[in-house]
Design a protein around this motif. Structure first.
Motif, short mmCIF file in Angstrom:
data_model
loop_
_atom_site.label_atom_id
_atom_site.label_comp_id
_atom_site.label_asym_id
_atom_site.label_seq_id
_atom_site.Cartn_x
_atom_site.Cartn_y
_atom_site.Cartn_z
N VAL A 26 5.17 -4.51 -3.71
CA VAL A 26 6.28 -3.38 -4.40
C VAL A 26 6.77 -2.66 -3.21
N VAL A 27 5.90 -1.88 -2.50
CA VAL A 27 6.28 -1.19 -1.26
C VAL A 27 7.22 -1.98 -0.18
N THR A 28 6.95 -3.14 -0.06
CA THR A 28 7.53 -4.04 0.70
C THR A 28 8.91 -4.54 0.19
N LEU A 29 8.79 -4.77 -1.06
CA LEU A 29 10.13 -5.31 -1.57
C LEU A 29 11.11 -4.08 -1.51
N VAL A 30 10.67 -2.93 -2.00
CA VAL A 30 11.48 -1.65 -1.94
C VAL A 30 12.12 -1.35 -0.69
N ALA A 31 11.17 -1.18 0.11
CA ALA A 31 11.54 -1.05 1.75
C ALA A 31 12.42 -1.78 2.42
N THR A 32 12.39 -3.12 1.97
CA THR A 32 13.41 -4.14 2.53
C THR A 32 14.70 -4.02 1.74
N TYR A 33 14.40 -4.02 0.54
CA TYR A 33 15.78 -3.87 -0.13
C TYR A 33 16.33 -2.51 0.20
N LEU B 298 -1.48 -7.10 4.84
CA LEU B 298 -0.99 -8.08 3.72
C LEU B 298 0.44 -7.72 3.62
N GLY B 299 0.82 -6.42 3.53
CA GLY B 299 2.32 -5.96 3.36
C GLY B 299 3.15 -6.33 4.62
N SER B 300 2.40 -6.16 5.67
CA SER B 300 3.18 -6.48 6.93
C SER B 300 3.50 -8.02 7.09
N VAL B 301 2.71 -9.03 6.60
CA VAL B 301 3.01 -10.32 6.71
C VAL B 301 4.08 -10.71 5.57
N LEU B 302 3.94 -9.91 4.54
CA LEU B 302 5.19 -10.26 3.52
C LEU B 302 6.51 -9.65 4.11
N ALA B 303 6.38 -8.49 4.65
CA ALA B 303 7.70 -7.88 5.47
C ALA B 303 8.18 -8.75 6.33
N SER B 304 7.32 -9.34 7.37
CA SER B 304 7.64 -10.13 8.41
C SER B 304 8.55 -11.60 7.47
N ARG B 305 7.80 -11.98 6.61
CA ARG B 305 8.54 -13.15 5.92
C ARG B 305 9.93 -12.69 5.49
N ASP C 220 14.20 -15.82 -7.99
CA ASP C 220 13.90 -16.35 -6.53
C ASP C 220 12.48 -16.95 -6.35
N ASP C 221 12.71 -18.31 -6.44
CA ASP C 221 11.27 -19.07 -5.98
C ASP C 221 10.49 -18.52 -4.74
N ARG C 222 11.28 -18.40 -3.94
CA ARG C 222 10.71 -17.98 -2.50
C ARG C 222 10.22 -16.65 -2.34
N LEU C 223 10.90 -15.63 -2.91
CA LEU C 223 10.41 -14.27 -3.28
C LEU C 223 9.02 -14.45 -4.06
N ALA C 224 9.02 -14.89 -5.17
CA ALA C 224 8.10 -15.18 -6.16
C ALA C 224 6.81 -15.98 -5.50
N GLY C 225 7.05 -16.82 -4.46
CA GLY C 225 6.04 -17.48 -3.83
C GLY C 225 5.33 -16.64 -2.80
N ASN C 226 6.01 -16.01 -2.24
CA ASN C 226 5.48 -15.12 -1.28
C ASN C 226 4.61 -13.97 -1.81
N ALA C 227 5.03 -13.31 -3.09
CA ALA C 227 4.39 -12.53 -3.61
C ALA C 227 2.96 -13.03 -4.00
#
Length: 186
Positions: free
Chosen positions: A141-148, A59-66, A82-89
């Motif tokens: 949360v982990v995906t957002l923090v790591a991406t940021y 699940l985290g990997s799919v979100l990270a990829s997006r 950001d609607d795109r970010l919220a929609g993915n979450a």
């Protein structure tokens, strides 16, 4: 962000992350070792361990990829509105809420076929559902923090975010499953 697409550049970005994550994985093994007697007592929970941590990492990997794709397209925004970010979450959480009950049911069914001491179907599904919901939120949360952090450090998120997310979700998967079992299993 100029990206260097060489083996050396990718290794330079990824190797320190992977070495650090190797130490993080040790925590998962230690928690799993302390959880051994409960897992052996309830084999259906033992079946849940690899499936739960794998699914949370997926699940985290799919979100990270997006997010990585959005980053490369220049459409990624870390703004709270950001609607795109919220929609993915939201999609990640909804996917977890629909997928994890099947994971629990499958674990119970497999354990029933193999035999042994078992928990009630409803209990195993509840453990899987609660664990999955918590892990979906943590994976986001982990995906957002790591991406940021990758974005702020000028790193290519394709090189570092998915390894971070999958490894951290492995640890969180074991810890969350352990906590949920402590709370829900007599």
């Amino acid at each position: 962000m100029p990206t260097e697409w060489t083996v050396r550049a990718i290794t330079r970005a990824t190797l320190p992350v992977l070495l650090g994550l190797t130490l993080v994985e040790l925590v998962s093994g230690l928690v799993l070792g302390s959880f051994e007697s409960t897992l052996l007592q309830y084999p259906s929970l033992l079946v849940l361990v690899p499936v739960t941590i794998g699914t949370a990492g997926n699940l985290g990997s799919v979100l990270a990829s997006r997010l990585s794709t959005a980053f490369h397209l220049g459409t990624l925004s870390f703004a709270p509105d950001d609607d795109r970010l919220a929609g993915n979450a939201v999609a990640t959480v909804l996917l977890a809420l629909t997928l994890f009950p099947f994971v629990g049911g499958g674990a119970w069914l497999l354990q029933s076929v193999v035999g042994g001491t078992r928990l009630a179907l409803a209990r195993v599904v509840l453990v899987a559902l609660v664990s999955g919901a918590a892990l979906a939120v943590l994976a986001i949360v982990v995906t957002l923090v790591a991406t940021y952090i990758a974005y702020r450090q000028g790193l290519d998120p394709d090189d570092v975010v998915i390894p971070v997310v999958t490894n951290v979700c492995d640890v969180l998967g074991v810890v969350v499953l352990f906590l949920v079992v402590v709370l829900l299993v007599p």
